[in-house]
Write an enzyme that holds these catalytic residues in place. Structure first.
Site, PDB file in Angstrom:
ATOM      1  N   HIS A  72      -5.359   9.327 -32.795  1.00 58.11           N
ATOM      2  CA  HIS A  72      -6.328  10.173 -33.501  1.00 58.11           C
ATOM      3  C   HIS A  72      -5.711  11.520 -33.890  1.00 58.11           C
ATOM      4  CE1 HIS A  72      -8.850   6.958 -32.025  1.00 58.11           C
ATOM      5  NE2 HIS A  72      -8.484   7.257 -30.788  1.00 58.11           N
ATOM      6  N   GLU A 109     -10.912  13.028 -26.694  1.00 52.30           N
ATOM      7  CA  GLU A 109      -9.782  12.127 -26.455  1.00 52.30           C
ATOM      8  C   GLU A 109      -8.534  12.621 -27.180  1.00 52.30           C
ATOM      9  OE1 GLU A 109     -10.115   8.185 -28.081  1.00 52.30           O
ATOM     10  OE2 GLU A 109      -8.033   7.760 -27.585  1.00 52.30           O
ATOM     11  N   HIS A 164      -3.788   6.748 -25.741  1.00 53.03           N
ATOM     12  CA  HIS A 164      -5.230   6.868 -25.950  1.00 53.03           C
ATOM     13  C   HIS A 164      -5.931   6.987 -24.601  1.00 53.03           C
ATOM     14  CE1 HIS A 164      -5.633   5.599 -30.309  1.00 53.03           C
ATOM     15  NE2 HIS A 164      -4.372   5.270 -30.062  1.00 53.03           N
ATOM     16  N   GLU A 242      -4.434   2.639 -22.973  1.00 53.80           N
ATOM     17  CA  GLU A 242      -5.789   3.210 -22.873  1.00 53.80           C
ATOM     18  C   GLU A 242      -5.977   3.683 -21.443  1.00 53.80           C
ATOM     19  OE1 GLU A 242      -8.092   3.759 -25.062  1.00 53.80           O
ATOM     20  OE2 GLU A 242      -8.180   2.187 -26.597  1.00 53.80           O
TER      21      GLU A 242
END
Ligand code: ZN
Length: 271
Positions: A72, A109, A164, A242
């Protein structure tokens, strides 16, 4: 030779030399003993000089190129149309990028990903690696998942890692390592096996800092995926990690970065 000299000459080299200099010598013997000591001294000096001049051992990741992909970006939140445009992910179409999740207290995040990526970059550089980042700030937009994969490909990275943090369902916990799985389009399938190996190395490292595998994603912490452009389009071994909360603690983020370094070193055969 006097008895005193004969006894002394059976002794140590230093004592012998002293006595020879004091007149106990028999001509040819004195230079011979001196020569032995001299050779020993020269050898010692030479070895000291050699050890001073010897180049240091190579760093664990010398010559390796690692793509670090913080998921992101901070500017994605204010550019919804730009990041929502569809791109071909190798197995279908998907948004260019997304905003990512956030903790209940609002910690984003993207901030976690960026922080871990900076820690990891520092650690990788200290280990001798060349680090390629897929973004250079936490205030920009994107890049698209296609470009994130392309950066690893263009730089012929030895490994690439997307960082992430997962929101997860209520009651769910634990980390998962997302790895590429076979897709019908036939885009470079040769990375599937090494990516799996990289994923397993990451799992070992993350378990090593006390995290546990996901209770809701994958099997034993590994989740093969066919819907992620960042993995589908990669031609270098790549995984997407993750990680779970608590994202807000800097010390935790540093531990995660340390684990990612260990996973990369393990994968590259240096641990
Ligand atoms: Zn994410």
């Amino acid at each position: 030779m006097s008895p005193r000299c004969a006894k002394a000459l059976a002794g140590t080299g230093a004592a012998v030399t002293a006595l020879l200099l004091a007149g106990c010598g028999e001509g040819a013997r004195a230079p011979a003993v001196r020569t032995a000591d001299h050779v020993a001294n020269v050898t010692t000096i030479a070895s000291r000089t050699a050890s001073r001049r010897a180049s240091p051992p190579p760093l664990p990741l010398s010559g390796r190129v690692i793509t670090v992909d913080p998921g992101h970006n901070g500017g994605n939140f204010t550019h919804p149309q730009e990041i929502a445009r569809p791109v071909y992910d190798g197995n279908g179409y998907k948004e260019c990028d997304t905003t990512g999740t956030a903790a209940p207290d609002g910690y984003r995040e993207t901030d976690f990903n960026w922080s871990v990526a900076l820690d990891l970059r520092r650690l990788l550089r200290a280990a001798g690696a060349r680090v390629v980042m897929t973004r250079h700030s936490n205030t920009g937009v994107g890049p698209c998942i296609t470009e994130r994969a392309a950066i690893g490909n263009r730089t012929h990275s030895n490994a690439a890692i997307s960082i992430h943090a997962d929101g997860g369902p209520p009651g769910g916990s634990g980390f998962a390592v997302l790895v590429p799985a076979p897709i019908p389009s036939g885009i470079d399938q040769s990375i599937i096996v090494p990516s799996r190996r990289l994923g397993e190395a990451m799992r070992t490292a993350l378990l090593g800092i006390g995290l546990h595998t996901s209770t809701y994603d994958g099997v034993d912490g590994i989740a093969p995926r066919t819907d992620l452009g960042g993995l589908n389009l990669s031609r270098v071994p790549k995984v997407l990690v993750e990680v779970e909360a608590p994202m807000e603690r800097a010390a935790y983020r540093e531990r995660v970065a340390g684990a990612l370094l260990q996973g990369l070193e393990r994968f590259l055969g240096r641990r």
